[in-house]
Design a protein around this motif. Structure first.
Motif, mmCIF file in Angstrom:
data_model
loop_
_atom_site.group_PDB
_atom_site.id
_atom_site.type_symbol
_atom_site.label_atom_id
_atom_site.label_comp_id
_atom_site.label_asym_id
_atom_site.label_seq_id
_atom_site.Cartn_x
_atom_site.Cartn_y
_atom_site.Cartn_z
ATOM 1 N N GLY A 47 5.614 31.632 -15.552
ATOM 2 C CA GLY A 47 6.016 30.837 -14.405
ATOM 3 C C GLY A 47 4.808 30.403 -13.597
ATOM 4 O O GLY A 47 4.703 29.243 -13.170
ATOM 5 N N LEU A 48 3.869 31.334 -13.414
ATOM 6 C CA LEU A 48 2.642 31.007 -12.678
ATOM 7 C C LEU A 48 1.780 30.042 -13.474
ATOM 8 O O LEU A 48 1.201 29.100 -12.913
ATOM 9 C CB LEU A 48 1.872 32.297 -12.379
ATOM 10 N N ARG A 49 1.715 30.242 -14.781
ATOM 11 C CA ARG A 49 0.936 29.344 -15.639
ATOM 12 C C ARG A 49 1.466 27.915 -15.534
ATOM 13 O O ARG A 49 0.692 26.961 -15.369
ATOM 14 C CB ARG A 49 1.022 29.824 -17.095
ATOM 15 N N ASN A 50 2.778 27.798 -15.581
ATOM 16 C CA ASN A 50 3.388 26.477 -15.518
ATOM 17 C C ASN A 50 3.139 25.827 -14.160
ATOM 18 O O ASN A 50 2.695 24.682 -14.070
ATOM 19 C CB ASN A 50 4.892 26.606 -15.790
ATOM 20 N N GLY A 51 3.384 26.557 -13.094
ATOM 21 C CA GLY A 51 3.239 25.993 -11.761
ATOM 22 C C GLY A 51 1.814 25.705 -11.362
ATOM 23 O O GLY A 51 1.570 24.957 -10.406
ATOM 24 N N SER A 52 0.848 26.284 -12.064
ATOM 25 C CA SER A 52 -0.573 26.115 -11.732
ATOM 26 C C SER A 52 -1.290 25.115 -12.617
ATOM 27 O O SER A 52 -2.516 25.050 -12.592
ATOM 28 C CB SER A 52 -1.295 27.470 -11.852
ATOM 29 N N GLU A 53 -0.551 24.335 -13.388
ATOM 30 C CA GLU A 53 -1.183 23.377 -14.287
ATOM 31 C C GLU A 53 -2.178 22.478 -13.541
ATOM 32 O O GLU A 53 -1.977 22.153 -12.366
ATOM 33 C CB GLU A 53 -0.127 22.482 -14.926
ATOM 34 N N VAL A 54 -3.211 22.084 -14.249
ATOM 35 C CA VAL A 54 -4.224 21.212 -13.654
ATOM 36 C C VAL A 54 -3.601 19.891 -13.197
ATOM 37 O O VAL A 54 -3.834 19.424 -12.081
ATOM 38 C CB VAL A 54 -5.371 20.966 -14.662
ATOM 39 N N LEU A 55 -2.817 19.277 -14.076
ATOM 40 C CA LEU A 55 -1.971 18.133 -13.715
ATOM 41 C C LEU A 55 -0.539 18.618 -13.776
ATOM 42 O O LEU A 55 -0.101 19.134 -14.828
ATOM 43 C CB LEU A 55 -2.174 16.969 -14.677
ATOM 44 N N HIS A 56 0.210 18.461 -12.679
ATOM 45 C CA HIS A 56 1.505 19.143 -12.637
ATOM 46 C C HIS A 56 2.541 18.305 -11.902
ATOM 47 O O HIS A 56 2.342 17.922 -10.739
ATOM 48 C CB HIS A 56 1.337 20.495 -11.942
ATOM 49 N N GLY A 57 3.638 18.028 -12.582
ATOM 50 C CA GLY A 57 4.788 17.412 -11.949
ATOM 51 C C GLY A 57 5.763 18.477 -11.509
ATOM 52 O O GLY A 57 6.029 19.425 -12.261
ATOM 53 N N MET A 58 6.331 18.342 -10.294
ATOM 54 C CA MET A 58 7.172 19.429 -9.777
ATOM 55 C C MET A 58 8.277 18.911 -8.861
ATOM 56 O O MET A 58 8.225 17.781 -8.347
ATOM 57 C CB MET A 58 6.306 20.458 -9.047
ATOM 58 N N TYR A 59 9.246 19.795 -8.671
ATOM 59 C CA TYR A 59 10.454 19.483 -7.905
ATOM 60 C C TYR A 59 10.518 20.374 -6.679
ATOM 61 O O TYR A 59 10.437 21.601 -6.781
ATOM 62 C CB TYR A 59 11.683 19.694 -8.800
ATOM 63 N N ASP A 60 10.657 19.761 -5.506
ATOM 64 C CA ASP A 60 10.794 20.474 -4.228
ATOM 65 C C ASP A 60 12.268 20.814 -4.035
ATOM 66 O O ASP A 60 13.086 19.912 -3.825
ATOM 67 C CB ASP A 60 10.280 19.574 -3.101
ATOM 68 N N PRO A 61 12.643 22.099 -4.085
ATOM 69 C CA PRO A 61 14.059 22.454 -3.990
ATOM 70 C C PRO A 61 14.631 22.289 -2.581
ATOM 71 O O PRO A 61 15.848 22.346 -2.419
ATOM 72 C CB PRO A 61 14.078 23.927 -4.421
ATOM 73 N N VAL A 62 13.779 22.094 -1.606
ATOM 74 C CA VAL A 62 14.248 21.946 -0.227
ATOM 75 C C VAL A 62 14.593 20.494 0.080
ATOM 76 O O VAL A 62 15.687 20.168 0.558
ATOM 77 C CB VAL A 62 13.194 22.467 0.770
ATOM 78 N N LYS A 63 13.688 19.600 -0.231
ATOM 79 C CA LYS A 63 13.876 18.180 0.103
ATOM 80 C C LYS A 63 14.279 17.333 -1.096
ATOM 81 O O LYS A 63 14.552 16.137 -0.945
ATOM 82 C CB LYS A 63 12.590 17.626 0.719
ATOM 83 N N GLY A 64 14.289 17.929 -2.276
ATOM 84 C CA GLY A 64 14.644 17.160 -3.466
ATOM 85 C C GLY A 64 13.562 16.195 -3.905
ATOM 86 O O GLY A 64 13.822 15.268 -4.677
ATOM 87 N N ASN A 65 12.332 16.406 -3.435
ATOM 88 C CA ASN A 65 11.231 15.503 -3.761
ATOM 89 C C ASN A 65 10.642 15.814 -5.137
ATOM 90 O O ASN A 65 10.576 16.981 -5.557
ATOM 91 C CB ASN A 65 10.111 15.626 -2.722
ATOM 92 N N ILE A 66 10.182 14.772 -5.796
ATOM 93 C CA ILE A 66 9.392 14.919 -7.008
ATOM 94 C C ILE A 66 7.944 14.632 -6.619
ATOM 95 O O ILE A 66 7.635 13.583 -6.040
ATOM 96 C CB ILE A 66 9.840 13.946 -8.112
ATOM 97 N N MET A 67 7.056 15.555 -6.939
ATOM 98 C CA MET A 67 5.663 15.459 -6.531
ATOM 99 C C MET A 67 4.751 15.687 -7.736
ATOM 100 O O MET A 67 5.165 16.298 -8.729
ATOM 101 C CB MET A 67 5.354 16.480 -5.427
ATOM 102 N N ILE A 68 3.525 15.204 -7.618
ATOM 103 C CA ILE A 68 2.535 15.427 -8.675
ATOM 104 C C ILE A 68 1.264 15.980 -8.035
ATOM 105 O O ILE A 68 0.779 15.430 -7.034
ATOM 106 C CB ILE A 68 2.195 14.133 -9.441
ATOM 107 N N ALA A 69 0.742 17.059 -8.625
ATOM 108 C CA ALA A 69 -0.528 17.640 -8.189
ATOM 109 C C ALA A 69 -1.612 17.282 -9.190
ATOM 110 O O ALA A 69 -1.411 17.404 -10.404
ATOM 111 C CB ALA A 69 -0.407 19.154 -8.072
#
Length: 878
Positions: free
Chosen positions: A670-692
């Motif tokens: 889970g940490l490996r996935n969430g810490s990807e160098v390039l990472h697409g993710m979902y904000d469970p609070v606001k429903g936002n899709i974000m990219i790091a």
């Protein structure tokens, strides 16, 4: 006469070669040690170290190691990591110090020719020692302090026949502490300069011998008449650098201590060669002088730089630093180093420290490290595996917690290889050293505030540790202590003398959760919390802008638990009546941390196997959510976060990504996935899709693809759009809150967030499972089975390529655990490294997972895979 002239050059050449070889002689004394308790020993050190004294009945000893390790290896005590066995071992507080005071004896062959010097080196003894060789006392002054290295010139003490006997009497800590259940017990363990956790902590039971013993390496070194010690390399990398690009020059500053053992002066040259050039400095040493000598600065053209994990390569250089006199090498040190420069600035927006390497700011994703093994059974292989796990979690920093020890050079060598920046605490803690009122402590705060008893020994030990570790590029920061500064005089010495004189290139944090590191606007201790949290808190609730400790759960799966839980204790650990009260004493003894009601949305656990399997779903979500929540606010709320904690040195049941046996749980992935160098993710609070974007590069034409799947495997594409990303940035792309809310209301859903490049190669693959409108995973509990196809092929030495396919007619194959097992015993082969694990496959999807195990060719191995709705199967490796 002609014959003599002919052979004279050859003789001189042989003498030179002999001198050169002797200058390189260095070997460990790590076998054939014997020991005996002092209470069973009648003779003194003079007699014991005489080779003629019989050692009848002496026990084989483990060196490096502790008394407890030796007792365990000889079957004298049970494994303290299993069940309640630790309660069966006598505690030093009850027995008295003499019970664990032991003689250690070792015989070795060594002699010295004219001009040779032989040195006996101890890299660590806990806590004090009397040393004898061949009937004579070696240390005329006391050897005390766990973290202090000692070197003795034993040339004149060697036996004429070359057969020597070494005898070392090791005394435990002067104050062993009452293990009364407090953090560090009653706190008095901190009166010495040594480990504090050994009297117990909230993640470990007391270590019964308090780690008494010759715990670190012992080795013999041979030199000429000048001993080269404590080399120091500083690299200056001005400006802002780009990984992989052609580089402007860097500057190397190299120095070392030279010790002349002669009663007359000696002249020679200190030198090294790098990039085809030799840098040298002529030196004259006075009789019996030890002097620090600096070589001329060297300008390295187009250097290959060292970068933290995820940002670039970890290139390492090596030099052979030599002192030569009269045409022969007297001594040499081979040093590996990285060319890099650490910078720190205050980010006035976040109100926290910001760390840069080679001019580029780094968003810190770190883990807190306790110690590799509670009984100090360190090895290069174990260090490598653990740091590799941290690399695989896409972390870039490890903080060494102050209640343990200055980590060994082998630890730092692994961090150098894998790109882990390191914060090294000095050995203080708020718990033992008086930050808080504590009824468990023997002394009041005023007294504890002045621990340890010997401030001079602390400062001397700190200086020695700095010399030992300062050449490692991974070492980024020094820290005065865990949650408290050292006493004023020690702090002053560190800040104004030890570090400026011996290092001077790294940031010094006065204590781990200092306002200097992170403005503590919330009050309290400035770190935490440490238990399970609702995922929304990581995203929506602002915490300390550079949190030095924040964490969660980490129980392993059933296979992991069965390694140290007796069969009768392999139960659900808590009452499932809403109270969640821990009902099993062994789980409690191993510091189980409560999951609260986090498992209930998946359905009440039926037994331990079911409990542990559902715990993995929580583990994965907790650590993915934690690192995503912090990343979502990088450079706005945060400049970094350090997870408490990533590993345990004992069979503890809290805060870990892998267990003591190096078996990962879902937290790691889970940490490996969430810490990807390039990472697409979902904000469970606001429903936002974000990219790091955690690279230094602008990212053009990155395709974001978001797809919803229902519990039958039907898909619905929510968006597919090209995106542009600034370097080291987070970008909000869109909100899908209403659509996701509607799709998940009845029975939950799956959400795939993927990033692809223009070649349609997947760069980030993030798979969420979302609850229904009531917060339950009702759909998961009713899922159809999904049999998958799998083939395993050995693709390289120690490496297996595992191809997984979920046929189109299936639903999602969810949360599959992959293991490498021995076909004969059925046991997992450890440590094994996976490019991904706890993987899910959508209908028609194919994935390839790389499985790495160093001794693959030495074992009969197979792959096991099974998941939430996927039957367990064993795959033969072709």
């Amino acid at each position: 006469m002609k014959t003599i002239r002919l052979y004279l050059p050859i003789l001189l050449l042989l003498l030179f070669i002999s001198s050169l070889c002797h200058a390189q002689d260095r070997y460990e004394l790590n076998t054939d040690w014997y020991c005996q308790p002092i209470d069973d020993t009648q003779a003194d050190g003079h007699a014991l170290s005489n080779p003629s004294y019989p050692l009848t009945g002496w026990m084989p000893a483990t060196v490096p190691g502790t008394v407890l390790t030796t007792l365990l290896n000889n079957g004298k005590v049970p494994d303290p990591f299993y069940g309640m066995n630790n309660e069966k071992i006598k505690d030093i507080y009850d027995t008295g110090r003499e019970y664990y005071t032991y003689w250690f004896v070792k015989e070795f062959e060594e002699s010295a020719t004219d001009g040779e010097q032989v040195w006996l080196n101890f890299r660590g003894i806990n806590y004090s020692a009397d040393i004898f060789l061949n009937g004579q006392k070696v240390n005329q002054t006391p050897f005390k302090g766990m973290y202090l290295r000692k070197q003795y010139n034993i040339t004149k003490l060697l036996a004429k026949n070359g057969k020597n006997r070494l005898a070392v009497l090791v005394h435990p800590a002067d104050h062993v502490g009452n293990p009364n259940g407090g953090q560090g017990g009653d706190g008095t363990i901190a009166k010495g300069v040594a480990l504090q956790y050994t009297a117990g902590w909230d993640w470990i039971q007391p270590v019964r011998d308090r780690n008494t013993g010759i715990w670190d390496k012992v080795f013999i070194e041979k030199t000429g008449t000048v001993n080269l010690k404590h080399p120091h390399i500083v690299t200056l990398v001005p400006g802002t650098r780009i990984p992989g690009a052609s580089q402007e020059p860097a500057t190397l500053k190299v120095s070392a201590e030279l010790q002349n053992v002669l009663d007359h002066s000696i002249s020679g040259t200190l030198q090294y060669t790098l990039a085809g050039k030799t840098i040298s400095q002529k030196v004259t040493l006075k009789p019996q002088e030890t002097a620090e000598v600096a070589l001329p600065d060297f300008t390295l053209q187009n250097p290959k730089l060292w970068w933290p994990n995820g940002y670039g390569e970890q290139h390492l250089y090596a030099i052979d630093l030599q002192f030569t006199a009269d045409g022969a090498v007297s001594d040499r040190e081979k040093i590996t180093f990285g060319v890099r420069e650490i910078q720190t600035t205050w980010n006035s927006h976040t109100r926290s420290k910001e760390i840069a390497v080679n001019g580029q700011k780094i968003f810190i994703k770190g883990g807190n490290w306790i110690i590799s093994d509670a009984m100090l059974r360190f090895s290069k292989a174990r260090y490598d595996a653990e740091i590799r796990f941290h690399r695989d979690m896409n972390l870039n920093l490890i903080r060494i917690w102050g209640g343990a020890l200055p980590e060994r050079p082998e630890f730092y060598e692994a961090c150098d290889r894998y790109g882990m920046l390191v914060i090294q605490d000095f050995w203080m803690s708020g718990d033992c050293n008086g930050r808080w009122l504590d009824p468990k402590k023997k002394d009041d705060q005023w007294t504890r505030r002045q621990y340890p008893d010997d401030h001079g020994l602390f400062i001397e030990s700190a200086a020695d540790v700095v010399k030992m570790l300062r050449n490692h590029p991974s070492l980024a920061m020094w820290c005065g202590g865990n949650e408290i500064t050292p006493p004023a005089d020690i702090l002053k010495a560190l800040k104004e003398d030890v570090l400026p004189k011996l290092d001077g290139t790294r940031w010094f944090i006065d204590y781990s959760n200092s306002d200097e590191m992170s403005y503590n606007f919330k009050g309290g201790n400035g770190d935490g919390p440490y238990g399970i949290q609702d995922i929304s808190t990581f995203w929506a609730e602002k915490t300390w802008p550079f949190n030095s400790e924040v964490g969660s759960v980490g129980t392993g799966d059933a296979t992991s638990l069965k390694r140290f839980l007796p069969e009768e204790n392999q139960v659900i650990p808590v009452e499932m009546d809403g109270t969640e009260k821990v009902r099993d004493e062994v789980w409690s003894y191993h510091k189980y941390i409560d999951y609260g009601n986090a498992l209930e949305p998946y359905g009440s656990p039926e037994d331990m196997e079911d409990f542990a399997a559902k715990a993995q779903l929580v583990n994965y979500n907790q650590y993915r959510g934690l690192i995503e929540g912090f990343t979502a606010h990088m450079w706005d709320w945060y400049t970094g976060v350090i997870i408490w904690k990533t590993q345990n040195p004992w069979t503890s049941l809290r805060g870990q990504m892998y267990d003591y046996y190096l078996d990962p749980n879902a937290s790691l992935y889970g940490l490996r996935n969430g810490s990807e160098v390039l990472h697409g993710m979902y904000d469970p609070v606001k429903g936002n899709i974000m990219i790091a974007n955690n690279t230094f590069d602008q990212q053009h034409d990155i395709m974001l693809r978001v797809t919803a799947y229902d519990m039958q495997g039907n898909d619905q594409q929510l968006t597919q759009v090209f995106c542009y990303l600034e370097p080291t940035s987070i970008r909000l792309i869109m909100s899908l809150q209403e659509r996701i809310k509607a799709l998940s209301a009845d029975e939950g859903m799956f959400l795939s967030v993927q990033l692809l490049n223009t070649d349609q190669k997947i760069l980030s693959d993030n798979f969420y499972w979302l609850p229904d409108a009531n917060g339950n995973y009702s759909g998961l509990q009713r899922m159809e089975k999904a049999n998958i196809q799998a083939t395993a092929t050995q693709s390289a030495p120690g490496e297996v390529s595992l191809k997984l396919t979920n046929p189109s007619g299936n639903t999602v194959s969810f949360f599959n655990r992959i293991s490498l097992v021995d076909t004969e015993s059925g046991e997992r082969l450890l440590p094994t490294f996976f490019s991904d694990n706890y993987v899910s496959l959508t209908p028609g999807e194919e994935k390839v997972v790389t499985v790495s195990y160093a001794d693959l060719d030495k074992n009969s191995a197979a792959i096991e895979i099974g998941g939430w709705n996927t039957p367990l199967q064993t795959i033969t490796i072709e």
